[in-house]
Motif scaffolding. Structure first.
Motif, PDB file in Angstrom:
ATOM      1  N   LEU A  70      -1.658  -7.595  -3.908  1.00  0.00           N
ATOM      2  CA  LEU A  70      -1.864  -8.061  -2.539  1.00  0.00           C
ATOM      3  C   LEU A  70      -0.875  -7.383  -1.591  1.00  0.00           C
ATOM      4  N   ILE A  71       0.300  -7.048  -2.109  1.00  0.00           N
ATOM      5  CA  ILE A  71       1.303  -6.322  -1.327  1.00  0.00           C
ATOM      6  C   ILE A  71       1.000  -4.825  -1.327  1.00  0.00           C
ATOM      7  N   LEU A  72       0.645  -4.297  -2.498  1.00  0.00           N
ATOM      8  CA  LEU A  72       0.526  -2.850  -2.675  1.00  0.00           C
ATOM      9  C   LEU A  72      -0.692  -2.242  -1.973  1.00  0.00           C
ATOM     10  N   VAL A  73      -1.830  -2.945  -2.009  1.00  0.00           N
ATOM     11  CA  VAL A  73      -3.058  -2.367  -1.435  1.00  0.00           C
ATOM     12  C   VAL A  73      -2.902  -2.114   0.065  1.00  0.00           C
ATOM     13  N   PRO A  74      -2.529  -3.129   0.897  1.00  0.00           N
ATOM     14  CA  PRO A  74      -2.345  -2.829   2.320  1.00  0.00           C
ATOM     15  C   PRO A  74      -1.195  -1.864   2.583  1.00  0.00           C
ATOM     16  N   LEU A  75      -0.116  -1.980   1.748  1.00  0.00           N
ATOM     17  CA  LEU A  75       1.020  -1.072   1.920  1.00  0.00           C
ATOM     18  C   LEU A  75       0.602   0.371   1.656  1.00  0.00           C
ATOM     19  N   ALA A  76      -0.208   0.572   0.622  1.00  0.00           N
ATOM     20  CA  ALA A  76      -0.684   1.920   0.295  1.00  0.00           C
ATOM     21  C   ALA A  76      -1.546   2.481   1.418  1.00  0.00           C
ATOM     22  N   LEU A  77      -2.389   1.645   2.003  1.00  0.00           N
ATOM     23  CA  LEU A  77      -3.237   2.093   3.117  1.00  0.00           C
ATOM     24  C   LEU A  77      -2.398   2.476   4.326  1.00  0.00           C
ATOM     25  N   VAL A  78      -1.358   1.684   4.603  1.00  0.00           N
ATOM     26  CA  VAL A  78      -0.477   1.976   5.747  1.00  0.00           C
ATOM     27  C   VAL A  78       0.296   3.266   5.506  1.00  0.00           C
ATOM     28  N   ILE A  79       0.877   3.402   4.305  1.00  0.00           N
ATOM     29  CA  ILE A  79       1.646   4.614   3.981  1.00  0.00           C
ATOM     30  C   ILE A  79       0.744   5.840   4.000  1.00  0.00           C
ATOM     31  N   SER A  80      -0.468   5.699   3.467  1.00  0.00           N
ATOM     32  CA  SER A  80      -1.407   6.820   3.441  1.00  0.00           C
ATOM     33  C   SER A  80      -1.772   7.271   4.852  1.00  0.00           C
ATOM     34  N   TRP A  85       3.439  11.516   2.876  1.00  0.00           N
ATOM     35  CA  TRP A  85       4.464  12.259   2.136  1.00  0.00           C
ATOM     36  C   TRP A  85       5.370  11.324   1.319  1.00  0.00           C
ATOM     37  N   ALA A  86       5.398  10.032   1.689  1.00  0.00           N
ATOM     38  CA  ALA A  86       6.310   9.091   1.026  1.00  0.00           C
ATOM     39  C   ALA A  86       5.750   8.545  -0.289  1.00  0.00           C
ATOM     40  N   ILE A  87       4.449   8.732  -0.540  1.00  0.00           N
ATOM     41  CA  ILE A  87       3.831   8.133  -1.718  1.00  0.00           C
ATOM     42  C   ILE A  87       4.455   8.673  -3.006  1.00  0.00           C
ATOM     43  N   THR A  88       4.564   9.998  -3.110  1.00  0.00           N
ATOM     44  CA  THR A  88       5.098  10.618  -4.328  1.00  0.00           C
ATOM     45  C   THR A  88       6.552  10.223  -4.597  1.00  0.00           C
ATOM     46  N   PRO A  89       7.466  10.310  -3.600  1.00  0.00           N
ATOM     47  CA  PRO A  89       8.854   9.877  -3.866  1.00  0.00           C
ATOM     48  C   PRO A  89       8.955   8.420  -4.293  1.00  0.00           C
ATOM     49  N   LEU A  90       8.165   7.545  -3.681  1.00  0.00           N
ATOM     50  CA  LEU A  90       8.196   6.128  -4.043  1.00  0.00           C
ATOM     51  C   LEU A  90       7.716   5.922  -5.473  1.00  0.00           C
ATOM     52  N   LEU A  91       6.666   6.640  -5.834  1.00  0.00           N
ATOM     53  CA  LEU A  91       6.170   6.557  -7.208  1.00  0.00           C
ATOM     54  C   LEU A  91       7.217   7.066  -8.202  1.00  0.00           C
ATOM     55  N   MET A  92       7.924   8.125  -7.823  1.00  0.00           N
ATOM     56  CA  MET A  92       8.947   8.687  -8.712  1.00  0.00           C
ATOM     57  C   MET A  92      10.098   7.709  -8.926  1.00  0.00           C
ATOM     58  N   VAL A  93      10.467   6.981  -7.877  1.00  0.00           N
ATOM     59  CA  VAL A  93      11.497   5.945  -8.026  1.00  0.00           C
ATOM     60  C   VAL A  93      11.016   4.887  -9.025  1.00  0.00           C
ATOM     61  N   GLU A 155       0.990   2.728  -9.473  1.00  0.00           N
ATOM     62  CA  GLU A 155       0.370   3.979  -9.915  1.00  0.00           C
ATOM     63  C   GLU A 155      -1.153   3.873  -9.889  1.00  0.00           C
ATOM     64  N   ILE A 156      -1.683   2.731 -10.316  1.00  0.00           N
ATOM     65  CA  ILE A 156      -3.133   2.531 -10.298  1.00  0.00           C
ATOM     66  C   ILE A 156      -3.661   2.599  -8.866  1.00  0.00           C
ATOM     67  N   VAL A 157      -2.960   1.942  -7.943  1.00  0.00           N
ATOM     68  CA  VAL A 157      -3.362   1.955  -6.533  1.00  0.00           C
ATOM     69  C   VAL A 157      -3.264   3.372  -5.972  1.00  0.00           C
TER      70      VAL A 157
END
Length: 303
Positions: A70-80, A85-93, A155-157
């Motif tokens: 519920l947190i990740l789906v809207p957050l992913a849409l906003v970041i996208s 550019w922030a998606i990959t660094p966040l995933l790496m963390v 990662e799935i999102v």
């Protein structure tokens, strides 16, 4: 005119549903590997609690998983939309955290084996556990499983978002939400079945049928081995997923692994790639653990 507009609307809806169905199938296929890791990780995360508390623990982790998504789906849409550019660094963390957690589990397991060399020692430790300690242990298990689920859910999102990134916003929302719900229900439904295999075995053993009693005995014999296997597989999955995320985020490492597997195909190439991710995960996990312990010592905390 009204009839034509209605037919046009229905045609648009049918096209939208068809697009969603196609992209949903692709997303499900792409995330299948992570789902396997998610399943084994969460099955071993909730092991070790009392039999009558297994399903409540699974339900607690499942609720946390729903909240994660519920947190990740809207957050992913906003970041996208605003900072792709922030998606990959966040995933790496997140990947580095998985490697760290996996390495910590390995060290804890080795230390535990040395500390408990006999069944008597294990029995004494269990007897010393008070009801309060058992409740704290359960809370710790749930929190740890939810933290791990957060990384895997991210990662799935992210994988799903990469597939639907060019689609209209409504399609993205529907597919992301659909995959999130499907993954959570599927994974924790299977986890609930796995942790109750021994109860099913006991129930079958009380039947009059010889086949039922034989099946029950087989399930009872299988249950402890299955949980041990899932514990090992779950820990390995932390290194594989974490190492894989980091490898994809660092072009040099990613190209090196591609070059390593270029002369092979099929199963051998997959095994080599996974082995490279595993080794990378172990290295990253040991480095992060070293840094965490060093910071803790500098702050005067025990490690």
């Amino acid at each position: 005119m009204a009839g034509t507009s209605l037919l046009t609307l229905l045609d648009d809806i049918a096209t939208l549903l068809d697009d969603i169905s196609v992209m949903g199938k692709v997303a499900a296929k792409k995330t299948a590997g992570v789902l396997g890791d998610d399943l084994s990780l969460n099955a071993q995360q909730v092991s070790g609690v009392k039999a009558n508390r297994e399903l409540p623990v699974v339900w607690g982790v499942a609720k946390g998983s729903f909240l994660n998504k519920l947190i990740l789906v809207p957050l992913a849409l906003v970041i996208s939309a605003w900072a792709p550019w922030a998606i990959t660094p966040l995933l790496m963390v997140g990947g580095a955290y998985l490697c760290y957690e996996g390495f910590e589990k390995v060290l804890h397991s080795l230390h535990k084996d040395k500390a408990e060399q006999s069944p008597e020692a294990r029995e004494q430790r269990i007897k010393k556990l008070s009801q309060q300690n058992a409740a704290e242990f359960e809370k710790k298990k749930v929190k740890g499983a939810i933290r791990t689920d957060f990384i895997l859910s991210a990662e799935i999102v992210a994988i799903t978002l990469g597939i639907v990134s060019e689609a209209p916003l409504m399609n993205q929302v529907v597919i992301l939400a659909g995959i999130a719900i499907l993954v959570t229900v599927g994974v924790y439904g299977i986890v609930a079945c796995i942790v109750k295999i021994d109860d099913l075995g006991l129930w079958l053993q009380q039947k009059t049928s010889a086949v039922a009693r034989g099946t029950g005995g087989a399930l009872l014999a299988l249950a402890p081995w299955l949980m041990k296997i899932l514990t090992v597989v779950g820990t390995l999955a932390m290194f594989l997923v974490g190492g894989g995320i980091i490898a994809h985020g660092v072009p040099v490492i990613h190209h090196f692994i591609e070059h390593l597997t270029a002369d092979f195909s099929g199963l051998i190439a997959s095994l080599l790639s996974n082995l490279a991710n595993l080794v990378l995960g172990l290295i990253v996990g040991s480095i992060v653990l070293l840094v965490v312990n060093l910071i803790a010592r500098m702050r005067g905390q025990s490690v």
